[in-house]
Design an enzyme around this catalytic site. Structure first.
Site, PDB file in Angstrom:
ATOM      1  N   HIS A 190    -112.618 -62.442  17.121  1.00  0.00           N
ATOM      2  CA  HIS A 190    -112.014 -61.977  15.859  1.00  0.00           C
ATOM      3  C   HIS A 190    -112.312 -62.982  14.729  1.00  0.00           C
ATOM      4  CE1 HIS A 190    -108.608 -60.490  13.275  1.00  0.00           C
ATOM      5  NE2 HIS A 190    -108.599 -61.766  12.942  1.00  0.00           N
ATOM      6  N   GLU A 191    -112.091 -64.265  14.992  1.00  0.00           N
ATOM      7  CA  GLU A 191    -112.341 -65.286  13.960  1.00  0.00           C
ATOM      8  C   GLU A 191    -113.819 -65.347  13.593  1.00  0.00           C
ATOM      9  OE1 GLU A 191    -109.867 -66.457  12.454  1.00  0.00           O
ATOM     10  OE2 GLU A 191    -108.360 -65.841  13.921  1.00  0.00           O
ATOM     11  N   HIS A 231    -114.524 -62.927  10.948  1.00  0.00           N
ATOM     12  CA  HIS A 231    -114.259 -63.444   9.592  1.00  0.00           C
ATOM     13  C   HIS A 231    -115.410 -64.332   9.135  1.00  0.00           C
ATOM     14  CE1 HIS A 231    -110.255 -61.908   9.235  1.00  0.00           C
ATOM     15  NE2 HIS A 231    -109.746 -62.637  10.205  1.00  0.00           N
ATOM     16  N   GLU A 259    -108.864 -57.785   8.140  1.00  0.00           N
ATOM     17  CA  GLU A 259    -108.415 -58.095   9.496  1.00  0.00           C
ATOM     18  C   GLU A 259    -108.845 -57.021  10.500  1.00  0.00           C
ATOM     19  OE1 GLU A 259    -107.248 -60.830  10.487  1.00  0.00           O
ATOM     20  OE2 GLU A 259    -107.011 -61.682   8.484  1.00  0.00           O
TER      21      GLU A 259
HETATM   22 ZN   LIG Z   1    -107.936 -62.550  11.198  1.00  0.00          ZN
END
Ligand SMILES: [Zn+2]
Length: 431
Positions: free
Chosen positions: A276-277, A280, A356
């Site tokens: 997930h990171e 980003h 997100e």
């Molecule tokens: Zn996040």
């Protein structure tokens, strides 16, 4: 007010909600062989516990109190003439224009800190302890608070002159130039945050668990991220909650894992969180949030430009200043920017939730581990005392991430690779 005004930036850099855990789990031990294939059974969203609902409801009350207090304090500084008296004192001590502004800025920071201290202490220390979310010592809380004030004073002394100089030089266009100036300042702030600011509060270094680190670095390599970009931080001195985030810019850009996350999540769950990171990191979210921050600054400065003159003309005798270019106007700017932030935060938060969601998608596409994605979010929910299905007002004004119920549902359902459909980020992920 500071809280409201900084909400956008805070949402920008707190990419993953915090969570706490009393679960005793051995430190992650990763065997050299590949993990067992992930289960494909869907994971159900557990109902929120009674304690979590109490935390949710009292948190909403606290948010309303904090928001109102943040607007009330600058209003009082203006209407009591305290701001004008602070300016007079700054003038006597600073003598010239630049030092008057710097000293006023420092005074303002100190006064705001003192007036928000009871609420900050309750919210930052008393409440997390009462809910079992923190083991932080009171000495650490105070030392962080004092360091934060010093950093704030240095920052305001270094940069507050910029809008006031622009107000003097260009009374009609200052808002445009100030808004645009936010862009390089945000880049600079992001660049120095992980190098100079965050290490004042916690220790950052390479991961201790070398086996898990090598798995994470292999995943990072597939996302095109160099190895030196993953850090571990000792947040366990401050909180029992878990988190991970992307910070920095250019050469200082990095992914940071809290040590609490490593202690409380299983290795496959940590790998999903890192996926997930990495989303980003590689999807340009840092740039998007810098643009968002600049747009908010521009819009806020424009609203201040349109409205402040009339308020000053009306209340000049109480305020003790006659023009916006007088540094005593800072609480007025703060108040107006606080109102603007409150009005536009549903749009800014909706953008944050979109970012997100895409990071969640990237994490799934790179790990293809639906089950550990879902169980990671179940842990977030239960240990963080989260409400997985919050109300509409919460979602509009407070939710910087999609509600965990929606995230768990997405973890269960998103599997385009099983039906041969194209991945949205397939071109950014090496096999
Ligand atoms: Zn996040």
């Amino acid at each position: 007010m500071r809280r409201a005004a900084l909400a956008v930036l805070i949402l920008a850099f707190a990419f993953l909600p915090a969570l706490s855990s009393h679960a005793q789990q051995a430190p992650s031990q990763v065997s050299a062989s590949a993990p067992a294939p992930p289960s494909s059974a869907p994971v159900s969203v557990p109902p929120a516990s009674e304690k979590a609902m109490r935390y949710y409801r009292t948190g909403n009350v606290l948010w309303v109190i904090g928001t109102l207090w943040g607007l009330l304090v600058p209003t009082l500084l203006l209407f009591t003439g305290i701001s004008a008296r602070m300016r007079d004192a700054a003038r006597r001590a600073g003598r010239n224009w630049f030092f008057t502004i710097a000293i006023y800025g420092i005074l303002f920071t100190l006064v705001m800190t003192v007036l928000s201290l009871p609420l900050d202490y309750y919210e930052g220390f008393v409440r997390p302890h009462a809910y079992g979310l923190s083991d932080q010592t009171v000495a650490k809380w105070w030392s962080d608070e004092i360091k934060g004030v010093i950093v704030g004073c240095i920052g305001i002394a270094l940069f507050l002159w910029i809008p006031y100089l622009l107000l003097r030089k260009s009374p009609r266009r200052w808002w445009l130039y100030s808004g645009l100036a936010a862009f390089p300042l945000l880049v600079l702030l992001l660049f120095i945050t992980p190098i100079w600011i965050e290490p004042l509060f916690n220790k950052f270094g390479p991961m201790h668990d070398k086996a898990l680190e090598s798995q994470i670095l292999a995943l990072a390599d597939r996302a095109g991220i160099e190895g030196g970009r993953v850090y571990e931080v000792n947040k366990s001195v401050d909180t029992k909650t878990v988190n991970a985030y992307v910070t920095g810019f250019g050469g200082s850009k990095r992914i940071v894992l809290w040590d609490t996350t490593l202690a409380k999540m299983s290795p496959p769950e940590v790998l999903y969180v890192m996926g997930h990171e990495m989303g980003h990191y590689v999807l340009g979210h840092t740039w998007q949030l810098i643009f968002l921050g600049t747009a908010v600054a521009l819009f806020g400065a424009w609203v201040i430009h349109l409205t402040a003159g009339e308020l000053i003309a009306r209340y000049r005798d109480r305020f003790g200043f006659t023009e916006l270019a007088d540094v005593a106007s800072l609480p007025l700017m703060g108040l107006l920017f606080g109102v603007v932030s409150l009005v536009i935060s549903p749009a800014a938060l909706a953008f944050g939730r979109h970012v997100e969601h895409e990071a969640d998608r990237f994490g799934l596409e790179i790990t293809r581990d639906n089950h550990d994605c879902a169980t990671a979010f179940v842990k977030l929910q239960q240990e963080n005392l989260s409400n997985p299905r919050p109300g509409l007002l919460y979602k509009l004004w407070r939710a910087d991430h999609p509600p965990l119920g929606e995230r768990i549902d997405f973890c269960n359902g998103y599997r385009p690779w099983e039906t041969g459909q194209p991945l949205r980020y397939g071109d950014k992920i090496r096999k």
